[in-house]
Design a protein around this motif. Structure first.
Motif, mmCIF file in Angstrom:
data_model
loop_
_atom_site.group_PDB
_atom_site.id
_atom_site.type_symbol
_atom_site.label_atom_id
_atom_site.label_comp_id
_atom_site.label_asym_id
_atom_site.label_seq_id
_atom_site.Cartn_x
_atom_site.Cartn_y
_atom_site.Cartn_z
ATOM 1 N N PRO A 98 12.711 5.032 -6.579
ATOM 2 C CA PRO A 98 11.553 5.819 -7.032
ATOM 3 C C PRO A 98 10.591 5.042 -7.906
ATOM 4 N N TYR A 99 11.050 3.926 -8.489
ATOM 5 C CA TYR A 99 10.201 3.156 -9.403
ATOM 6 C C TYR A 99 9.555 1.943 -8.736
ATOM 7 N N ALA A 100 9.817 1.754 -7.461
ATOM 8 C CA ALA A 100 9.380 0.528 -6.793
ATOM 9 C C ALA A 100 7.985 0.684 -6.205
ATOM 10 N N THR A 101 6.960 0.721 -7.061
ATOM 11 C CA THR A 101 5.573 0.623 -6.604
ATOM 12 C C THR A 101 5.264 -0.863 -6.502
ATOM 13 N N GLN A 102 5.295 -1.404 -5.285
ATOM 14 C CA GLN A 102 5.277 -2.845 -5.078
ATOM 15 C C GLN A 102 4.260 -3.246 -4.009
ATOM 16 N N THR A 103 3.870 -4.509 -4.055
ATOM 17 C CA THR A 103 3.075 -5.073 -2.976
ATOM 18 C C THR A 103 3.946 -5.196 -1.738
ATOM 19 N N LEU A 104 3.320 -5.453 -0.598
ATOM 20 C CA LEU A 104 4.111 -5.629 0.616
ATOM 21 C C LEU A 104 5.060 -6.811 0.483
ATOM 22 N N THR A 105 4.599 -7.882 -0.148
ATOM 23 C CA THR A 105 5.459 -9.054 -0.329
ATOM 24 C C THR A 105 6.653 -8.717 -1.214
ATOM 25 N N TRP A 108 9.107 -6.668 0.759
ATOM 26 C CA TRP A 108 9.838 -7.552 1.671
ATOM 27 C C TRP A 108 10.928 -8.323 0.931
ATOM 28 N N GLN A 109 10.624 -8.794 -0.239
ATOM 29 C CA GLN A 109 11.584 -9.597 -1.002
ATOM 30 C C GLN A 109 12.716 -8.753 -1.584
ATOM 31 N N ASN A 110 12.377 -7.528 -2.053
ATOM 32 C CA ASN A 110 13.361 -6.716 -2.770
ATOM 33 C C ASN A 110 14.057 -5.678 -1.905
ATOM 34 N N HIS A 111 13.512 -5.429 -0.716
ATOM 35 C CA HIS A 111 14.087 -4.436 0.207
ATOM 36 C C HIS A 111 14.145 -3.043 -0.419
ATOM 37 N N ARG A 112 13.209 -2.742 -1.293
ATOM 38 C CA ARG A 112 13.161 -1.448 -1.971
ATOM 39 C C ARG A 112 11.724 -0.922 -1.948
ATOM 40 N N ALA A 113 11.603 0.404 -1.912
ATOM 41 C CA ALA A 113 10.263 1.004 -1.911
ATOM 42 C C ALA A 113 10.354 2.459 -2.328
ATOM 43 N N ASN A 114 9.299 2.935 -3.002
ATOM 44 C CA ASN A 114 9.141 4.376 -3.167
ATOM 45 C C ASN A 114 8.236 4.874 -2.044
ATOM 46 N N CYS A 115 7.857 6.156 -2.084
ATOM 47 C CA CYS A 115 7.089 6.692 -0.959
ATOM 48 C C CYS A 115 5.733 6.010 -0.832
ATOM 49 N N LEU A 116 5.123 5.602 -1.945
ATOM 50 C CA LEU A 116 3.829 4.927 -1.871
ATOM 51 C C LEU A 116 3.974 3.540 -1.265
ATOM 52 N N SER A 117 4.930 2.762 -1.753
ATOM 53 C CA SER A 117 5.123 1.417 -1.217
ATOM 54 C C SER A 117 5.488 1.468 0.262
ATOM 55 N N PHE A 118 6.352 2.429 0.636
ATOM 56 C CA PHE A 118 6.707 2.568 2.043
ATOM 57 C C PHE A 118 5.483 2.896 2.883
ATOM 58 N N THR A 119 4.666 3.828 2.396
ATOM 59 C CA THR A 119 3.497 4.237 3.165
ATOM 60 C C THR A 119 2.526 3.079 3.349
ATOM 61 N N LEU A 120 2.263 2.318 2.291
ATOM 62 C CA LEU A 120 1.386 1.155 2.411
ATOM 63 C C LEU A 120 1.962 0.144 3.391
ATOM 64 N N LEU A 121 3.274 -0.066 3.316
ATOM 65 C CA LEU A 121 3.930 -0.993 4.236
ATOM 66 C C LEU A 121 3.818 -0.512 5.673
ATOM 67 N N PHE A 122 4.173 0.745 5.900
ATOM 68 C CA PHE A 122 4.192 1.265 7.274
ATOM 69 C C PHE A 122 2.802 1.249 7.882
ATOM 70 N N VAL A 123 1.818 1.730 7.141
ATOM 71 C CA VAL A 123 0.462 1.812 7.681
ATOM 72 C C VAL A 123 -0.095 0.419 7.967
ATOM 73 N N THR A 124 0.135 -0.527 7.075
ATOM 74 C CA THR A 124 -0.376 -1.889 7.280
ATOM 75 C C THR A 124 0.267 -2.539 8.490
ATOM 76 N N LEU A 125 1.589 -2.420 8.621
ATOM 77 C CA LEU A 125 2.275 -3.006 9.775
ATOM 78 C C LEU A 125 1.885 -2.293 11.061
ATOM 79 N N ALA A 126 1.746 -0.969 10.997
ATOM 80 C CA ALA A 126 1.370 -0.221 12.196
ATOM 81 C C ALA A 126 0.006 -0.663 12.708
#
Length: 388
Positions: A98-105, A108-126
């Motif tokens: 829940p605390y992992a508001t992170q850049t995509l990099t 990728w390095q930490n293998h952790r994400a909250n809903c915001l980080s996941f959404t940014l990751l998913f949308v960018t990769l998609a």
């Protein structure tokens, strides 16, 4: 900050809209406060730029090309393979934090994400894979965990995917109840404002006011009408003793969204601190009306009353929540539980049946759960009848 859980849900082809909190007038939103207005302080580390936040690290780009893009799959297949790439053990093996508001990099390095980080990751990769995807926000959500616990959150984000002209929602949480308006697409700038705002809130919690201010200003530079940014900046200024600036921040937040509950709460507290009881009372009365008209607040109050075993109050609050948001099966379930705990099995059965019927055709496990609880209530009624 946004709340989400670790189970991915692809909500099949649901198209919903949210009334965006924008200024009531046609005037341009106010600009972020100029740096010159801020008291001298140690220079903060600059927040990452938008390009740095959304940059796909080369190893992840290679995996995306190899597993999603190169084989030439149809769009629906690419979506499915992208999900596997993100969550499978031989891919990113992403887990929830829940605390992992992170850049995509960083994700990728930490293998952790909250809903915001996941959404940014998913949308960018998609988008990199030729999938029409977007960031969406929901003004309020309630999330269930375990059996009866709830998390109430102001703010949640997920991804929307365009499949043949209809929007499927990709969300980390299968147990979340959206507000009545549902997910609303937002601009890339708004999505980045969420990122900077989350980071600012984390720094403020850690007591780093200088770094928090830099992130809140970055959020408002992305979207000057971002109410949460102004509200958090007001909290920071109030904590720092700059009460005049805090009043300015809250005033802007309430100009943008007059019924914003966090800003009303904080502004009322500030005016009490300033000795302006008239303004504090005015805002407190407005907040009370907002809360009375908010089904999520009424549900939360009902849950709190239930936890302290005040079942009569719980029933009142749950009934109010149901009246305001009649199609939320979770609210009917809460009301059924309160009736049962208060000894009213007949009404409990009625509300449980309503919860089951509203659960939806695609929620088989949930409907089965409600059916099992209805059968349990029926056994209780038979037992009571036999005892009498």
């Amino acid at each position: 900050m946004s709340v989400c859980r670790s189970t991915l849900l692809l909500r099949g082809l649901i198209a919903m809209g949210l009334a965006v909190a924008m200024p009531a007038t046609s005037a341009e939103p106010p600009a972020p406060p100029p740096a010159a207005a801020i008291a001298p302080a140690p220079a903060p580390a600059p927040p990452p730029s938008p390009a740095q936040i959304l940059a796909i690290p080369p190893p992840l780009q290679a995996l995306l090309q190899q597993r999603v893009i190169a084989p030439g799959y149809a769009r629906e297949q690419r979506i499915e393979r992208l999900v596997h790439l993100i969550f499978d053990d031989d891919g990113m093996a992403l887990t929830y934090d829940p605390y992992a508001t992170q850049t995509l990099t960083e994700t990728w390095q930490n293998h952790r994400a909250n809903c915001l980080s996941f959404t940014l990751l998913f949308v960018t990769l998609a988008r990199a894979a030729g999938i029409d995807a977007r960031v969406q926000e929901v003004a309020q959500v309630v999330t269930w965990y375990q059996d009866q616990g709830v998390i109430y959150s102001v703010g949640h984000v997920n991804a929307g995917v365009n499949i043949n002209g209809r929007i499927a929602v990709v969300d980390l949480d299968r147990n979340v109840l959206y507000d009545r308006y549902g997910p609303q697409p937002v601009s890339p700038a708004r999505a980045l404002a969420h990122f900077y705002n989350n980071r600012g809130a984390m720094h403020m919690t850690d007591g780093d006011a200088v770094q928090a201010r830099a992130y809140f200003q970055a959020a408002l530079a992305q979207d000057a009408a971002f109410v949460s940014g102004w509200n958090n900046l007001g909290v920071l200024d109030a904590r720092s003793g700059n009460l005049a600036q805090a009043e300015h921040d809250y005033r802007i937040a309430l100009q943008l969204k007059p019924r914003n509950a966090p800003s009303l709460t904080n502004a009322a507290a500030l005016y009490r601190r300033l000795g302006d009881s008239r303004q504090a009372t005015l805002l407190a009365n407005r907040l009370q009306q907002v809360q009375r008209d908010d089904p999520f607040v009424q549900f939360r109050l009902g849950n709190a009353a239930e936890q302290r075993h005040d079942y009569a109050a719980a029933i009142r609050y749950y009934r109010r929540a149901v009246a305001l948001y009649e199609t939320a099966h979770q609210f009917h379930f809460g009301l059924a539980r309160a009736y049962f705990l208060a000894g009213d099995n007949r009404r409990a059965s009625r509300e449980m049946a309503r919860a089951r019927d509203l659960a939806g055709d695609d929620a088989g496990a949930l409907k089965a759960r409600y059916q099992a609880k209805m059968e349990s209530l029926a056994r209780w009624r038979q037992h009571d009848a036999a005892a009498n």
